[in-house]
Design a protein around this motif. Structure first.
Motif, PDB file in Angstrom:
ATOM      1  N   ILE A  20      30.268  20.744  37.072  1.00  0.00           N
ATOM      2  CA  ILE A  20      29.573  21.426  38.170  1.00  0.00           C
ATOM      3  C   ILE A  20      29.462  20.511  39.382  1.00  0.00           C
ATOM      4  O   ILE A  20      29.669  20.938  40.521  1.00  0.00           O
ATOM      5  N   LEU A  21      29.176  19.234  39.135  1.00  0.00           N
ATOM      6  CA  LEU A  21      29.095  18.287  40.254  1.00  0.00           C
ATOM      7  C   LEU A  21      30.439  18.223  40.984  1.00  0.00           C
ATOM      8  O   LEU A  21      30.494  18.234  42.214  1.00  0.00           O
ATOM      9  N   GLU A  22      31.514  18.189  40.192  1.00  0.00           N
ATOM     10  CA  GLU A  22      32.846  18.149  40.810  1.00  0.00           C
ATOM     11  C   GLU A  22      33.123  19.409  41.620  1.00  0.00           C
ATOM     12  O   GLU A  22      33.590  19.337  42.759  1.00  0.00           O
ATOM     13  N   LYS A  23      32.826  20.542  41.001  1.00  0.00           N
ATOM     14  CA  LYS A  23      33.061  21.811  41.682  1.00  0.00           C
ATOM     15  C   LYS A  23      32.337  21.857  43.026  1.00  0.00           C
ATOM     16  O   LYS A  23      32.873  22.334  44.025  1.00  0.00           O
ATOM     17  N   ILE A  73      18.642  19.575  40.741  1.00  0.00           N
ATOM     18  CA  ILE A  73      20.050  19.876  40.482  1.00  0.00           C
ATOM     19  C   ILE A  73      20.244  20.372  39.049  1.00  0.00           C
ATOM     20  O   ILE A  73      20.961  21.347  38.817  1.00  0.00           O
ATOM     21  N   LEU A  74      19.584  19.708  38.109  1.00  0.00           N
ATOM     22  CA  LEU A  74      19.742  20.098  36.707  1.00  0.00           C
ATOM     23  C   LEU A  74      19.227  21.512  36.457  1.00  0.00           C
ATOM     24  O   LEU A  74      19.807  22.260  35.672  1.00  0.00           O
ATOM     25  N   VAL A  75      18.161  21.874  37.137  1.00  0.00           N
ATOM     26  CA  VAL A  75      17.658  23.243  37.010  1.00  0.00           C
ATOM     27  C   VAL A  75      18.689  24.212  37.575  1.00  0.00           C
ATOM     28  O   VAL A  75      18.995  25.241  36.962  1.00  0.00           O
ATOM     29  N   GLU A  76      19.214  23.848  38.721  1.00  0.00           N
ATOM     30  CA  GLU A  76      20.240  24.673  39.370  1.00  0.00           C
ATOM     31  C   GLU A  76      21.461  24.859  38.464  1.00  0.00           C
ATOM     32  O   GLU A  76      22.089  25.916  38.456  1.00  0.00           O
ATOM     33  N   CYS A  77      21.794  23.843  37.691  1.00  0.00           N
ATOM     34  CA  CYS A  77      22.958  23.875  36.798  1.00  0.00           C
ATOM     35  C   CYS A  77      22.648  24.527  35.449  1.00  0.00           C
ATOM     36  O   CYS A  77      23.498  24.516  34.550  1.00  0.00           O
ATOM     37  N   TYR A  96      20.317  23.601  27.858  1.00  0.00           N
ATOM     38  CA  TYR A  96      21.712  23.964  27.567  1.00  0.00           C
ATOM     39  C   TYR A  96      22.030  23.717  26.093  1.00  0.00           C
ATOM     40  O   TYR A  96      21.950  22.584  25.605  1.00  0.00           O
ATOM     41  N   GLY A  97      22.367  24.791  25.389  1.00  0.00           N
ATOM     42  CA  GLY A  97      22.653  24.665  23.964  1.00  0.00           C
ATOM     43  C   GLY A  97      21.436  24.932  23.097  1.00  0.00           C
ATOM     44  O   GLY A  97      21.502  24.828  21.879  1.00  0.00           O
ATOM     45  N   PHE A  98      20.312  25.254  23.729  1.00  0.00           N
ATOM     46  CA  PHE A  98      19.111  25.587  22.972  1.00  0.00           C
ATOM     47  C   PHE A  98      18.815  27.072  23.147  1.00  0.00           C
ATOM     48  O   PHE A  98      19.011  27.609  24.234  1.00  0.00           O
ATOM     49  N   ILE A 135      17.997  39.704  37.749  1.00  0.00           N
ATOM     50  CA  ILE A 135      17.013  38.888  37.048  1.00  0.00           C
ATOM     51  C   ILE A 135      17.518  37.465  36.921  1.00  0.00           C
ATOM     52  O   ILE A 135      18.631  37.226  36.472  1.00  0.00           O
ATOM     53  N   ASN A 136      16.718  36.514  37.336  1.00  0.00           N
ATOM     54  CA  ASN A 136      17.084  35.118  37.180  1.00  0.00           C
ATOM     55  C   ASN A 136      16.589  34.557  35.855  1.00  0.00           C
ATOM     56  O   ASN A 136      17.302  33.854  35.157  1.00  0.00           O
TER      57      ASN A 136
END
Lengths: 155, 155
Positions: A20-23, A73-77, A96-98, A135-136
């Motif tokens: 995501i950072l790269e993108k 950023i982590l929340v955004e991702c 992520y993964g939970f 819905i977010n």
DNA sequence: ATAGTTGCAAAAGCTTTGCAGTATG
DNA sequence: CATACTGCAAAGCTTTTGCAACTAT
């Protein structure tokens, strides 16, 4: 993926963060990955300040500004979720993964339990039916009191 | 009672406030009733600062300390509910005589809609089954985004 | 009369911001 | 080597607190 070990989950989270950072043409700084690692190898439901202190104790020196910036950023991702459990404190949680879940919060001692309920999906979908909305996220928090005195010790 | 007019609801809220203050041997100060009145005759979902400003505009001079103190008491008396909708701001809402409900919050413009769903009761009861706990309150918040640009105007 | 309340201003707690210096791509 | 990012400290916001003055009972 929900059966992965902690280190497996960390690895997958790092991969996601990296891509995501790269993108987004953001830089892959060591601070960002150190923060992600600290979060994914540790306990859930933490606040920004404890994370800051914990990293200092681990001899990894990051500023508060970077902590807050990276958490955003982590929340955004979708790697971390942000919560508020009614006491004006923001708590974070690796995500992520939970599996998705909701929270039962003791208003006396702050103890947090998690639960899931399939039936909630139907309610949320029905409630949010309105054109032009999407819905977010959904937060169902149940606030409780312990009936005994020694609340903290009971949990 | 849910069909009462605003002034009816205010009257009932004042009666309740009065009797709880008496029961607890707290004083029935004019400030406390002025704040209750301001809340019950006005719109829902306000923060402490707007209430403070509104009362000043209405030429009723109360200090911020009294606003915060009284809001605490009103929450304690079940006359007002305290909410957090994810932006680190505490919002309040008159509650005595109004049906329980949940919230759909637009994360872009802050617009808040309310909804009810009977099915939620079952979920909450099942989730909170644990000895020595009692449920104080439940908050189901659905956070959305508007898909159109002019989010605020759409609502 | 007396103790609970108020108002004010200072302090506390969490988060954001500005800016100079640093390091990634 | 350009500029995104970091660290630091200051500032911003909301809420709490301490204390002298006031007032409900």
């Amino acid at each position: 993926m929900e059966n992965d070990s902690l280190t497996d989950k960390l690895k997958k989270a790092k991969d996601r963060f990296k891509s995501i950072l790269e993108k987004n043409k953001n830089r892959k700084t060591p601070e960002r990955f150190a923060i992600l690692e600290e979060i994914y190898l540790n306990q859930t439901h933490f606040d920004a300040e404890s994370l800051y202190i914990k990293m200092k104790q681990n001899s990894y020196r990051v500023s508060r500004a970077t902590i807050y910036n990276t958490l955003d950023i982590l929340v955004e991702c979708d790697l971390v979720m942000r919560h508020q459990f009614g006491n004006n404190k923001t708590l974070y949680e690796k995500s992520y993964g939970f599996p998705e879940h909701h929270h039962i919060v003791c208003e006396q001692c702050g103890y947090i339990r998690e639960f899931t309920d399939e039936r909630l999906n139907g309610i949320v979908e029905d409630a949010a039916q309105l054109p032009n909305n999407e819905i977010n996220r959904t937060a169902l928090n149940i606030y409780t009191s312990c009936l005994d005195q020694d609340c903290v010790n009971l949990h």
